[in-house]
Design a protein around this motif. Sequence first.
Motif, PDB file in Angstrom:
ATOM      1  N   SER A  15      26.522  45.685  18.284  1.00 46.06           N
ATOM      2  CA  SER A  15      25.254  45.042  17.966  1.00 46.06           C
ATOM      3  C   SER A  15      24.673  45.688  16.727  1.00 46.06           C
ATOM      4  O   SER A  15      24.720  46.912  16.575  1.00 46.06           O
ATOM      5  CB  SER A  15      24.280  45.175  19.143  1.00 46.06           C
ATOM      6  OG  SER A  15      23.068  44.524  18.853  1.00 46.06           O
ATOM      7  N   VAL A  16      24.157  44.887  15.802  1.00 46.88           N
ATOM      8  CA  VAL A  16      23.653  45.370  14.528  1.00 46.88           C
ATOM      9  C   VAL A  16      22.144  45.185  14.476  1.00 46.88           C
ATOM     10  O   VAL A  16      21.598  44.229  15.030  1.00 46.88           O
ATOM     11  CB  VAL A  16      24.338  44.611  13.366  1.00 46.88           C
ATOM     12  CG1 VAL A  16      23.801  45.072  12.024  1.00 46.88           C
ATOM     13  CG2 VAL A  16      25.844  44.819  13.427  1.00 46.88           C
ATOM     14  N   GLN A  17      21.471  46.104  13.809  1.00 47.24           N
ATOM     15  CA  GLN A  17      20.015  46.034  13.686  1.00 47.24           C
ATOM     16  C   GLN A  17      19.581  44.682  13.109  1.00 47.24           C
ATOM     17  O   GLN A  17      20.227  44.132  12.228  1.00 47.24           O
ATOM     18  CB  GLN A  17      19.521  47.170  12.791  1.00 47.24           C
ATOM     19  CG  GLN A  17      18.015  47.214  12.622  1.00 47.24           C
ATOM     20  CD  GLN A  17      17.587  48.384  11.751  1.00 47.24           C
ATOM     21  OE1 GLN A  17      18.419  49.174  11.307  1.00 47.24           O
ATOM     22  NE2 GLN A  17      16.299  48.494  11.506  1.00 47.24           N
ATOM     23  N   ARG A  18      18.464  44.190  13.606  1.00 50.93           N
ATOM     24  CA  ARG A  18      17.970  42.883  13.164  1.00 50.93           C
ATOM     25  C   ARG A  18      17.689  42.881  11.661  1.00 50.93           C
ATOM     26  O   ARG A  18      17.090  43.804  11.122  1.00 50.93           O
ATOM     27  CB  ARG A  18      16.700  42.534  13.940  1.00 50.93           C
ATOM     28  CG  ARG A  18      16.025  41.256  13.466  1.00 50.93           C
ATOM     29  CD  ARG A  18      14.948  40.820  14.414  1.00 50.93           C
ATOM     30  NE  ARG A  18      14.090  39.801  13.836  1.00 50.93           N
ATOM     31  CZ  ARG A  18      13.233  39.068  14.537  1.00 50.93           C
ATOM     32  NH1 ARG A  18      13.134  39.245  15.840  1.00 50.93           N
ATOM     33  NH2 ARG A  18      12.475  38.167  13.952  1.00 50.93           N
ATOM     34  N   GLN A  19      18.137  41.803  11.004  1.00 53.08           N
ATOM     35  CA  GLN A  19      17.953  41.619   9.575  1.00 53.08           C
ATOM     36  C   GLN A  19      16.954  40.500   9.317  1.00 53.08           C
ATOM     37  O   GLN A  19      16.555  39.773  10.238  1.00 53.08           O
ATOM     38  CB  GLN A  19      19.296  41.270   8.920  1.00 53.08           C
ATOM     39  CG  GLN A  19      20.377  42.313   9.089  1.00 53.08           C
ATOM     40  CD  GLN A  19      20.239  43.452   8.106  1.00 53.08           C
ATOM     41  OE1 GLN A  19      19.315  44.257   8.181  1.00 53.08           O
ATOM     42  NE2 GLN A  19      21.165  43.518   7.171  1.00 53.08           N
ATOM     43  N   SER A  43      16.400  41.968   3.757  1.00 49.85           N
ATOM     44  CA  SER A  43      17.623  42.544   4.313  1.00 49.85           C
ATOM     45  C   SER A  43      18.555  41.403   4.732  1.00 49.85           C
ATOM     46  O   SER A  43      18.120  40.424   5.345  1.00 49.85           O
ATOM     47  CB  SER A  43      17.308  43.442   5.506  1.00 49.85           C
ATOM     48  OG  SER A  43      16.603  42.738   6.515  1.00 49.85           O
ATOM     49  N   THR A  45      22.709  40.225   6.011  1.00 49.26           N
ATOM     50  CA  THR A  45      24.073  40.459   6.464  1.00 49.26           C
ATOM     51  C   THR A  45      24.886  39.208   6.178  1.00 49.26           C
ATOM     52  O   THR A  45      24.445  38.096   6.479  1.00 49.26           O
ATOM     53  CB  THR A  45      24.126  40.766   7.977  1.00 49.26           C
ATOM     54  OG1 THR A  45      23.522  42.033   8.224  1.00 49.26           O
ATOM     55  CG2 THR A  45      25.566  40.816   8.477  1.00 49.26           C
ATOM     56  N   GLU A 233      25.008  44.063   3.790  1.00 47.32           N
ATOM     57  CA  GLU A 233      26.160  44.461   4.578  1.00 47.32           C
ATOM     58  C   GLU A 233      27.046  43.242   4.734  1.00 47.32           C
ATOM     59  O   GLU A 233      26.601  42.199   5.210  1.00 47.32           O
ATOM     60  CB  GLU A 233      25.725  44.985   5.943  1.00 47.32           C
ATOM     61  CG  GLU A 233      26.854  45.633   6.718  1.00 47.32           C
ATOM     62  CD  GLU A 233      26.362  46.351   7.962  1.00 47.32           C
ATOM     63  OE1 GLU A 233      26.283  45.659   9.009  1.00 47.32           O
ATOM     64  OE2 GLU A 233      26.046  47.546   7.891  1.00 47.32           O
ATOM     65  N   GLU A 249      13.766  34.275  16.541  1.00 48.97           N
ATOM     66  CA  GLU A 249      14.935  34.866  15.896  1.00 48.97           C
ATOM     67  C   GLU A 249      16.167  33.985  16.081  1.00 48.97           C
ATOM     68  O   GLU A 249      16.170  33.028  16.855  1.00 48.97           O
ATOM     69  CB  GLU A 249      15.213  36.270  16.443  1.00 48.97           C
ATOM     70  CG  GLU A 249      15.682  36.295  17.880  1.00 48.97           C
ATOM     71  CD  GLU A 249      15.948  37.710  18.375  1.00 48.97           C
ATOM     72  OE1 GLU A 249      15.523  38.680  17.703  1.00 48.97           O
ATOM     73  OE2 GLU A 249      16.566  37.849  19.455  1.00 48.97           O
ATOM     74  N   THR A 251      20.338  34.466  16.855  1.00 52.10           N
ATOM     75  CA  THR A 251      21.392  35.384  17.296  1.00 52.10           C
ATOM     76  C   THR A 251      22.744  34.749  16.999  1.00 52.10           C
ATOM     77  O   THR A 251      23.013  33.617  17.425  1.00 52.10           O
ATOM     78  CB  THR A 251      21.288  35.693  18.795  1.00 52.10           C
ATOM     79  OG1 THR A 251      20.021  36.301  19.057  1.00 52.10           O
ATOM     80  CG2 THR A 251      22.397  36.641  19.234  1.00 52.10           C
ATOM     81  N   PHE A 260      24.758  39.622  16.103  1.00 51.21           N
ATOM     82  CA  PHE A 260      23.903  39.928  14.964  1.00 51.21           C
ATOM     83  C   PHE A 260      22.616  39.116  15.144  1.00 51.21           C
ATOM     84  O   PHE A 260      22.680  37.933  15.507  1.00 51.21           O
ATOM     85  CB  PHE A 260      24.581  39.540  13.650  1.00 51.21           C
ATOM     86  CG  PHE A 260      25.869  40.261  13.375  1.00 51.21           C
ATOM     87  CD1 PHE A 260      25.898  41.361  12.521  1.00 51.21           C
ATOM     88  CD2 PHE A 260      27.062  39.849  13.968  1.00 51.21           C
ATOM     89  CE1 PHE A 260      27.095  42.023  12.253  1.00 51.21           C
ATOM     90  CE2 PHE A 260      28.264  40.508  13.712  1.00 51.21           C
ATOM     91  CZ  PHE A 260      28.267  41.607  12.853  1.00 51.21           C
ATOM     92  N   THR A 261      21.491  39.722  14.869  1.00 47.32           N
ATOM     93  CA  THR A 261      20.223  39.008  14.997  1.00 47.32           C
ATOM     94  C   THR A 261      19.452  39.074  13.694  1.00 47.32           C
ATOM     95  O   THR A 261      19.560  40.041  12.930  1.00 47.32           O
ATOM     96  CB  THR A 261      19.355  39.597  16.127  1.00 47.32           C
ATOM     97  OG1 THR A 261      19.084  40.983  15.836  1.00 47.32           O
ATOM     98  CG2 THR A 261      20.046  39.478  17.463  1.00 47.32           C
TER      99      THR A 261
END
Length: 442
Positions: A15-19, A43, A45, A233, A249, A251, A260-261
């Motif tokens: 899981s990746v930090q929310r962008q 930010s 991704t 990223e 959001e 997802t 990824f969110t």
Amino acid sequence: MTSTTLLKNRGAHMSVQRQDTIVIGGGLAGLVIARELCAAGRSVTILEARSRLGGRVYFDSVKGTDESAELGGQWIDPNYQPLIAAEINRYNLEITHGDPGTEQRTVSGDQVLHGMLPIPPDDIVDLERGVWECLAASRRIEYGRPWEEQGLDDLDVSWAEYVRGLKLSPAVEEYLMTWTSASDPEQSSALNILVLFATFGHSAWAAYNSMELKFTHGTASLVDAITSEVRAEIHLDTVVAHVEQSADEVTVTTADGRTFTATTAVLATPVNTWEDVTFSPPLSEAKQEVSRLKHVGTGQKIWMQLTDTPAGGVLGWGFGKGVNWLLRDRQLSEGGDLYVGFTGGGSLDVDDHDAIRDAVRVFAPEAEVTRTFEHNWLKDPYAKGGWAVFRPGHFTRFHSELSRPEGRLHFAGADLSFGQQLWMEGAFETGFQVADRLLRRK
């Protein structure tokens, strides 16, 4: 982030930090969206299914040689493509003229005509009338205005139906049919051709003479230049399986289970692949139908090393045995010339060397085909086709809907361009539109 980070698939259940934004697809449209958003401090991704960036722009080395070739998009015309011209100036990219060949040969009926005139001399008046009718029709098109508001239903018929309605001589009718060199004229809308003329100054000559300028160091120089400014990223080898929207959001879940969110997301992949992703809530019925039916851009691009061709090079055009367009790219240091051919409507097996040889010899009976190579975009799971050619009725029924945002999900890519869906310019057009819309979003 302070620099671009390229990541291969790093395993499941990550899981990746929310962008701020997830961009699905690392083609030109996706890259320019990411660049513009990152420059504004957002930010981002990027999730790219392939092991490389560029999408249907693909400059690669030719196995067994010291040569490279454009397996996807290639040509540019800064005179009619201001966005690509701006990118060239931004990065000071070198461009060069191609060498398409000076001896033109056109298939007409059961004969091959030599010279600039693509039809028998007795048919020249009908040729003039046919071209005039097409250019007059292109002047009805108002660039950028929604298709459904322009009263163009009578032009959103098959190219074959439109041409037959002009009541031209058989030779001229056949010649105009070849203008849909990447698709079956019975299955493609006349608006594919007419809007092309509209975007090239209402000139058939400008539109079909635009396959000349190219990047000196390949389209990789463009992709690399843009990527150098993408402070995001980037995950390669990352196939998206599911996109789910909630009240606040988006997802995105990958095929291997990673999530990824982000606040917003952009789908910047070819229309033909949209059906391979599940969406919650589902995409509109129109988007689903177009992706399910597929566009009809089934032409293939084949590279060939030829020997024993005329010194000036051959420029071939017309319905042959599967290759409808043949032109020289350059001379090779190892001997012979590098030619590129386009198949019409997927009618040629690009893996059949003998069939390619026979198709080439329609235009150049003296030629010997020593090597062929290509990227089969029809079998590419992340493209499922080449450049977009839309079916009759799809422009006026669906085109505006394809680029309409759905909640927090936005759409980009050359397929959605108003009139440059065959070109890199179309990717930039939609990329800038989406980036501007996202930057205006609070």
